[in-house]
Design an enzyme around this catalytic site. Structure first.
Site, PDB file in Angstrom:
ATOM      1  N   GLU A   1       8.191   8.877  -6.931  1.00 16.80           N
ATOM      2  CA  GLU A   1       9.002   8.791  -8.152  1.00 16.80           C
ATOM      3  C   GLU A   1       8.647   9.922  -9.108  1.00 16.80           C
ATOM      4  O   GLU A   1       9.504  10.469  -9.791  1.00 16.80           O
ATOM      5  CB  GLU A   1       8.805   7.406  -8.808  1.00 16.80           C
ATOM      6  CG  GLU A   1       9.546   6.322  -8.026  1.00 16.80           C
ATOM      7  CD  GLU A   1       8.939   4.931  -8.128  1.00 16.80           C
ATOM      8  OE1 GLU A   1       8.085   4.696  -8.999  1.00 16.80           O
ATOM      9  OE2 GLU A   1       9.322   4.074  -7.304  1.00 16.80           O
TER      10      GLU A   1
ATOM     11  N   GLU B   1       3.907   6.834   2.100  1.00 20.63           N
ATOM     12  CA  GLU B   1       5.007   6.067   1.532  1.00 20.63           C
ATOM     13  C   GLU B   1       6.332   6.750   1.863  1.00 20.63           C
ATOM     14  O   GLU B   1       6.750   7.678   1.142  1.00 20.63           O
ATOM     15  CB  GLU B   1       4.855   5.957   0.011  1.00 20.63           C
ATOM     16  CG  GLU B   1       3.619   5.211  -0.437  1.00 20.63           C
ATOM     17  CD  GLU B   1       3.824   4.527  -1.786  1.00 20.63           C
ATOM     18  OE1 GLU B   1       3.568   3.322  -1.859  1.00 20.63           O
ATOM     19  OE2 GLU B   1       4.263   5.182  -2.744  1.00 20.63           O
TER      20      GLU B   1
HETATM   21  P1  PGA Z   1       7.453  -1.140  -3.292  1.00 20.60           P
HETATM   22  O1  PGA Z   1       6.811   0.174  -3.961  1.00 20.60           O
HETATM   23  O2  PGA Z   1       6.319  -1.946  -2.721  1.00 20.60           O
HETATM   24  O3  PGA Z   1       8.141  -1.827  -4.426  1.00 20.60           O
HETATM   25  O4  PGA Z   1       8.389  -0.671  -2.227  1.00 20.60           O
HETATM   26  C1  PGA Z   1       5.722   0.819  -3.376  1.00 20.60           C
HETATM   27  C2  PGA Z   1       5.340   2.020  -4.196  1.00 20.60           C
HETATM   28  O5  PGA Z   1       6.241   2.680  -4.759  1.00 20.60           O
HETATM   29  O6  PGA Z   1       4.146   2.342  -4.323  1.00 20.60           O
END
Ligand code: PGA
Length: 245
Positions: free
Chosen positions: A90, A160
């Site tokens: 993000e 991720e």
């Molecule tokens: P999520 O997010 O478990 O809501 O998919 C994981 C993260 O962004 O670290």
């Protein structure tokens, strides 16, 4: 190695909601548990359940001085942070953090004695184009370039896949196993003591799929977003990581 489960609260919470959530947390034996909270709540978290480690979600690449709005690694250390998430997708996508910034943030954290949880991972397009390890290699390269191989063995990595974050669609166990093994192999080739690097998986880890994901030998824990905001779910995930299902 002891698995690490880190909750990433993201930009959620309030003093009241956090207290309620913390009341429901009890760290099980056999797993390390951390919560990475928004900066203002680091003060509130000075009081927290026994054994719960503290973390932040971002850190400045700079040490101190005229950097309005920034929070330094020394400040995080001052508040007892053991961890800080660095390079979450993000932040890369929405706040323009490139690989080099992520590397410098990891270095700033290490210099202050805070362990960076460095996030790497591909977008769906990159996966479809067969470039998963190429992308991750590029992301890791920028970090190892500033840290060096020896310090790299002290960071925590979080794989991720961008398409799995907050989407409800976790990566398949086989996909996770393949990428984690790929990351470890990549580290080994760079001269990093890869066996001691904790590699977490993150992206739609839930109470229901946690045990299957932690059963993958290469998975050393999880970075948990949405499910870390629900005490019962987060505890189920922590117990799965401890091997107590
Ligand atoms: P999520 O997010 O478990 O809501 O998919 C994981 C993260 O962004 O670290």
């Amino acid at each position: 190695m002891t698995r690490l489960v880190a909750g990433n609260w993201k930009m959620n919470g309030s003093l009241a909601a956090n207290s309620a959530l913390l009341e429901g947390l009890a760290v099980p034996v056999g797993v390390e548990v951390a919560v990475c909270v928004p900066f203002p709540y680091l003060a509130q978290l000075q009081q927290r359940p026994a054994g719960l480690a503290l973390g932040a979600q971002d850190v400045s690449e700079f040490e101190s001085g005229a950097y309005t709005g920034e929070v330094s690694a020394a400040m995080l250390a001052d508040f007892g942070c053991r961890y800080v998430i660095v390079g979450h997708s993000e932040r890369r996508a929405l706040f323009g953090e490139d690989d080099e910034v992520v590397g410098r943030k990891a270095r700033a954290a290490m210099a202050a004695g805070v362990v960076p949880i460095v996030c790497v991972g591909e977008t769906l397009t990159e996966r479809d184009e067969g470039r998963v390890m190429q992308v991750i290699g590029r992301q890791l390269e920028a970090v190892i370039k500033v840290l060096g191989a020896q310090a790299m063995s002290a960071v925590v990595l979080a794989y991720e896949p961008v398409w799995a974050i907050g989407s409800g669609r976790s990566a398949e166990v086989a996909q996770v196993a393949e990428v984690h093994a790929g990351i470890r192999e990549w580290l080994r080739r760079q001269g990093v003591a890869a066996g001691s690097v904790r590699i977490l998986y993150g992206g739609s880890v839930k109470a229901e799929n946690a045990a299957a994901l932690f059963a993958v030998p290469e998975v050393d824990g999880g970075l948990i977003g949405g499910a870390s905001l629900v005490a019962r779910d987060f505890m189920t995930i922590c117990r799965a990581a401890a091997g107590v299902v």
